[in-house]
Design a protein around this motif. Structure first.
Motif, PDB file in Angstrom:
ATOM      1  N   VAL A 324       5.424 -20.562   2.659  1.00 20.69           N
ATOM      2  CA  VAL A 324       5.664 -19.777   1.840  1.00 20.69           C
ATOM      3  C   VAL A 324       4.602 -18.588   1.794  1.00 20.69           C
ATOM      4  O   VAL A 324       4.789 -17.373   1.480  1.00 20.69           O
ATOM      5  CB  VAL A 324       5.326 -20.358   0.347  1.00 20.69           C
ATOM      6  CG1 VAL A 324       5.251 -19.681  -0.881  1.00 20.69           C
ATOM      7  CG2 VAL A 324       6.410 -21.342   0.071  1.00 20.69           C
ATOM      8  N   GLU A 325       3.325 -18.877   2.128  1.00 18.62           N
ATOM      9  CA  GLU A 325       2.357 -18.019   2.375  1.00 18.62           C
ATOM     10  C   GLU A 325       2.752 -17.019   3.507  1.00 18.62           C
ATOM     11  O   GLU A 325       2.188 -15.926   3.218  1.00 18.62           O
ATOM     12  CB  GLU A 325       1.038 -18.825   2.642  1.00 18.62           C
ATOM     13  CG  GLU A 325       0.430 -19.411   1.582  1.00 18.62           C
ATOM     14  CD  GLU A 325      -1.061 -20.030   1.799  1.00 18.62           C
ATOM     15  OE1 GLU A 325      -1.177 -20.433   2.963  1.00 18.62           O
ATOM     16  OE2 GLU A 325      -1.783 -20.592   0.977  1.00 18.62           O
ATOM     17  N   ALA A 326       3.369 -17.424   4.668  1.00 14.59           N
ATOM     18  CA  ALA A 326       3.714 -16.713   5.534  1.00 14.59           C
ATOM     19  C   ALA A 326       4.792 -15.566   4.890  1.00 14.59           C
ATOM     20  O   ALA A 326       4.592 -13.999   5.352  1.00 14.59           O
ATOM     21  CB  ALA A 326       4.365 -17.242   6.905  1.00 14.59           C
ATOM     22  N   ALA A 327       5.505 -15.728   4.098  1.00 13.96           N
ATOM     23  CA  ALA A 327       6.558 -14.963   3.657  1.00 13.96           C
ATOM     24  C   ALA A 327       5.920 -13.944   2.792  1.00 13.96           C
ATOM     25  O   ALA A 327       6.252 -12.760   2.986  1.00 13.96           O
ATOM     26  CB  ALA A 327       7.742 -15.717   2.994  1.00 13.96           C
ATOM     27  N   GLU A 328       4.943 -14.405   2.190  1.00 21.22           N
ATOM     28  CA  GLU A 328       4.169 -13.605   1.102  1.00 21.22           C
ATOM     29  C   GLU A 328       3.530 -12.355   1.877  1.00 21.22           C
ATOM     30  O   GLU A 328       3.480 -11.320   1.268  1.00 21.22           O
ATOM     31  CB  GLU A 328       3.349 -14.247   0.199  1.00 21.22           C
ATOM     32  CG  GLU A 328       4.271 -15.080  -0.951  1.00 21.22           C
ATOM     33  CD  GLU A 328       3.388 -16.124  -1.636  1.00 21.22           C
ATOM     34  OE1 GLU A 328       2.165 -16.192  -1.322  1.00 21.22           O
ATOM     35  OE2 GLU A 328       3.779 -16.574  -2.724  1.00 21.22           O
ATOM     36  N   ARG A 329       2.911 -12.886   2.959  1.00 23.08           N
ATOM     37  CA  ARG A 329       2.021 -12.052   3.747  1.00 23.08           C
ATOM     38  C   ARG A 329       2.926 -10.925   4.365  1.00 23.08           C
ATOM     39  O   ARG A 329       2.478  -9.878   4.377  1.00 23.08           O
ATOM     40  CB  ARG A 329       1.264 -12.686   4.627  1.00 23.08           C
ATOM     41  CG  ARG A 329      -0.007 -13.572   4.174  1.00 23.08           C
ATOM     42  CD  ARG A 329      -0.835 -13.497   5.368  1.00 23.08           C
ATOM     43  NE  ARG A 329      -0.434 -14.659   6.354  1.00 23.08           N
ATOM     44  CZ  ARG A 329      -0.439 -16.059   6.198  1.00 23.08           C
ATOM     45  NH1 ARG A 329      -1.034 -16.585   5.295  1.00 23.08           N
ATOM     46  NH2 ARG A 329       0.240 -16.908   7.050  1.00 23.08           N
ATOM     47  N   ILE A 330       4.219 -11.340   4.889  1.00 29.38           N
ATOM     48  CA  ILE A 330       4.950 -10.184   5.530  1.00 29.38           C
ATOM     49  C   ILE A 330       5.608  -9.300   4.567  1.00 29.38           C
ATOM     50  O   ILE A 330       5.621  -8.324   4.777  1.00 29.38           O
ATOM     51  CB  ILE A 330       6.183 -11.312   6.098  1.00 29.38           C
ATOM     52  CG1 ILE A 330       5.534 -12.082   7.442  1.00 29.38           C
ATOM     53  CG2 ILE A 330       7.251 -10.226   6.731  1.00 29.38           C
ATOM     54  CD1 ILE A 330       6.671 -13.102   7.845  1.00 29.38           C
ATOM     55  N   ALA A 331       5.863 -10.089   3.301  1.00 29.74           N
ATOM     56  CA  ALA A 331       6.495  -9.000   2.145  1.00 29.74           C
ATOM     57  C   ALA A 331       5.205  -8.128   1.907  1.00 29.74           C
ATOM     58  O   ALA A 331       5.420  -6.948   1.560  1.00 29.74           O
ATOM     59  CB  ALA A 331       6.795 -10.079   0.978  1.00 29.74           C
ATOM     60  N   SER A 332       3.958  -8.529   1.615  1.00 31.02           N
ATOM     61  CA  SER A 332       2.897  -7.522   1.343  1.00 31.02           C
ATOM     62  C   SER A 332       2.886  -6.523   2.420  1.00 31.02           C
ATOM     63  O   SER A 332       2.747  -5.435   1.949  1.00 31.02           O
ATOM     64  CB  SER A 332       1.649  -8.562   0.985  1.00 31.02           C
ATOM     65  OG  SER A 332       0.704  -7.710   0.699  1.00 31.02           O
ATOM     66  N   ALA A 333       2.835  -7.039   3.572  1.00 29.19           N
ATOM     67  CA  ALA A 333       2.479  -5.714   4.677  1.00 29.19           C
ATOM     68  C   ALA A 333       3.657  -4.802   4.661  1.00 29.19           C
ATOM     69  O   ALA A 333       3.536  -3.765   4.762  1.00 29.19           O
ATOM     70  CB  ALA A 333       2.361  -6.642   6.158  1.00 29.19           C
ATOM     71  N   ALA A 334       4.942  -5.273   4.347  1.00 32.18           N
ATOM     72  CA  ALA A 334       6.075  -4.461   4.645  1.00 32.18           C
ATOM     73  C   ALA A 334       5.818  -3.578   3.167  1.00 32.18           C
ATOM     74  O   ALA A 334       6.259  -2.222   3.359  1.00 32.18           O
ATOM     75  CB  ALA A 334       7.397  -5.028   4.224  1.00 32.18           C
ATOM     76  N   ARG A 335       5.532  -3.898   1.998  1.00 26.08           N
ATOM     77  CA  ARG A 335       5.256  -2.846   0.960  1.00 26.08           C
ATOM     78  C   ARG A 335       4.301  -2.009   1.284  1.00 26.08           C
ATOM     79  O   ARG A 335       4.398  -0.786   0.946  1.00 26.08           O
ATOM     80  CB  ARG A 335       4.928  -3.690  -0.405  1.00 26.08           C
ATOM     81  CG  ARG A 335       5.984  -4.522  -0.884  1.00 26.08           C
ATOM     82  CD  ARG A 335       5.687  -5.131  -2.337  1.00 26.08           C
ATOM     83  NE  ARG A 335       4.541  -5.937  -2.349  1.00 26.08           N
ATOM     84  CZ  ARG A 335       4.610  -7.220  -2.263  1.00 26.08           C
ATOM     85  NH1 ARG A 335       5.930  -7.693  -2.235  1.00 26.08           N
ATOM     86  NH2 ARG A 335       3.749  -8.083  -2.248  1.00 26.08           N
ATOM     87  N   GLU A 353       4.146 -13.123  14.466  1.00 31.81           N
ATOM     88  CA  GLU A 353       2.774 -13.668  14.795  1.00 31.81           C
ATOM     89  C   GLU A 353       2.540 -14.776  13.560  1.00 31.81           C
ATOM     90  O   GLU A 353       2.229 -15.970  13.906  1.00 31.81           O
ATOM     91  CB  GLU A 353       1.656 -12.911  15.100  1.00 31.81           C
ATOM     92  CG  GLU A 353       1.625 -12.185  16.517  1.00 31.81           C
ATOM     93  CD  GLU A 353       0.652 -11.147  16.541  1.00 31.81           C
ATOM     94  OE1 GLU A 353       0.048 -10.730  15.713  1.00 31.81           O
ATOM     95  OE2 GLU A 353       0.507 -10.738  17.753  1.00 31.81           O
ATOM     96  N   THR A 354       2.754 -14.359  12.434  1.00 30.89           N
ATOM     97  CA  THR A 354       2.590 -15.212  11.252  1.00 30.89           C
ATOM     98  C   THR A 354       3.665 -16.291  11.195  1.00 30.89           C
ATOM     99  O   THR A 354       3.094 -17.305  10.722  1.00 30.89           O
ATOM    100  CB  THR A 354       2.821 -14.162   9.886  1.00 30.89           C
ATOM    101  OG1 THR A 354       2.039 -13.030   9.968  1.00 30.89           O
ATOM    102  CG2 THR A 354       2.654 -14.762   8.597  1.00 30.89           C
ATOM    103  N   LEU A 355       4.957 -16.125  11.448  1.00 33.21           N
ATOM    104  CA  LEU A 355       5.846 -16.937  11.397  1.00 33.21           C
ATOM    105  C   LEU A 355       5.579 -18.162  12.580  1.00 33.21           C
ATOM    106  O   LEU A 355       5.848 -19.135  12.402  1.00 33.21           O
ATOM    107  CB  LEU A 355       7.151 -16.336  11.668  1.00 33.21           C
ATOM    108  CG  LEU A 355       7.977 -15.661  10.475  1.00 33.21           C
ATOM    109  CD1 LEU A 355       8.918 -15.054  10.906  1.00 33.21           C
ATOM    110  CD2 LEU A 355       7.876 -16.313   9.291  1.00 33.21           C
TER     111      LEU A 355
END
Length: 360
Positions: A324-335, A353-355
């Protein structure tokens, strides 16, 4: 002749060959007279217009590609049309072939202006933001007196996220002290990130994602040269697009399908994917014209994470929390990359790398 009671407006520029949100062989929102879904939002506009209580600024919010701009132009057509030519109606429909529809489609009606990102003559790319100069030029419409019997002047902002700080403030100043019979239709993909002062002066309408069958209906209504999709491919695109026609169209594109296949292959190799191919994937998404492909990559990654969470339900909360935290970090970086127009290559590499770290 200038509009009655006002000064002459500068002649409208030629419609750009490239605009933000363009989809290959798909009519632009202002060219579409049909709107699928969103009956409540259409009814809210029609009711307010019939009652003579039309708020001066409307914030039309919701995900990308669900019909927000199409609704805005549908409203605009009704507002700028000469009421003497309209039958009594409690809807936003215009008679077939009405001149207002042609004028709005061409952005040639003197009482309508669209504030949007367009490619300037001689430029190679679209601007990343709507400049304050563009905003001031568009808002100059409201320094005139509206012509025609209807008397409404309409500004469509598509979208509010494209405004920079100065152009947003120029819009704010106008809607804080709106001229008589002026209507602002502000399209936003993320209303919560707009200036609170803009939000507070608007009547908010939130449009919901379309149902699968509505997405299919919209796409099936596109005329040639839009390619007729295979039923199975259309059903898959409608199921995966989260109610967005724009995403469904992208999913039907062969280039998107190819890059989705590559992403799926790389995700299957986690936590040790072929990093050379990951880098090559990032390189293919570096150009500004690759935004739809980047969206497809990020969507594929989020679907992968959701599937992994479902698959690992029995592995304990710690493993699930990492995903869940990985998905949130990726979404935040994309925004952040979208807001600041950052290089997409590090974004793609960091996502994998996050995944990989979350999967170990």
């Amino acid at each position: 002749m200038p509009p009655e009671g006002g000064r002459a407006r500068k002649e409208a520029p030629a419609v750009s060959e490239a605009e933000a949100g363009d989809l290959a062989h798909v009519p632009r929102p202002r060219e579409q007279t049909r709107l699928v879904g969103h009956a409540a939002a259409q009814g809210a506009f029609a009711e307010a217009l019939a009652a003579g209580r039309l708020h001066h600024a409307w914030l039309i919010g919701g995900p990308v590609g669900i019909g927000k701009a199409t609704l805005a132009y549908r409203v605009a057509r009704r507002l700028v049309a000469d009421p003497r030519t309209l039958p009594a109606s409690d809807t936003l429909d215009l008679p077939e072939g009405h001149p207002a529809a042609r004028q709005v489609a061409a952005l040639s009606h003197p009482n309508l202006v669209a504030l949007r990102r367009v490619q300037a003559p001689g430029a190679k790319t679209l601007p990343t933001r709507i400049s304050v100069d563009a905003a001031r030029e568009a808002l100059a419409l409201f320094a005139t007196t509206a012509g025609g019997e209807g008397g409404w002047r309409v500004c469509i902002v598509d979208s509010a996220e494209d405004l920079n700080a100065n152009s947003a403030n120029a819009l704010l100043k106008m809607i804080e002290e709106p001229p008589p019979r002026a209507i602002f239709l502000i399209v936003s993909h993320a209303p919560g990130r707009l200036l609170p002062t803009i939000r507070s002066r608007c009547r908010a309408l939130t449009l919901r994602p379309l149902a699968d069958e509505q997405v299919r209906s919209v796409i099936e209504g596109f005329q040639a040269p839009f390619p007729r999709p295979e039923p199975a491919a259309l059903a898959r695109a409608a199921a995966l697009c989260e109610g967005s026609v724009a995403r469904a169209v992208a999913l039907l594109d062969p280039a998107t399908q190819a890059i989705e296949a590559e992403v799926s292959s790389l995700l299957a190799g986690l936590p040790d994917p072929d990093w050379r191919r990951v880098l090559k994937l990032g390189e293919s998404l570096a150009g500004r014209d690759a935004e739809p492909l980047l969206t497809a990559v990020l969507d594929a990654i989020q679907r992968h994470v959701a599937a992994e969470i479902d698959r690992r339900q029995g592995e304990g909360p710690a493993r699930l929390l990492a995903l869940v935290e990985a998905a949130e970090r990726i979404a935040s970086a994309a925004r952040e990359a979208a807001i600041y127009n950052l290089d997409r290559r590090p974004l793609v590499l960091a996502a994998f790398e996050t995944l990989a770290a979350a999967g170990r």
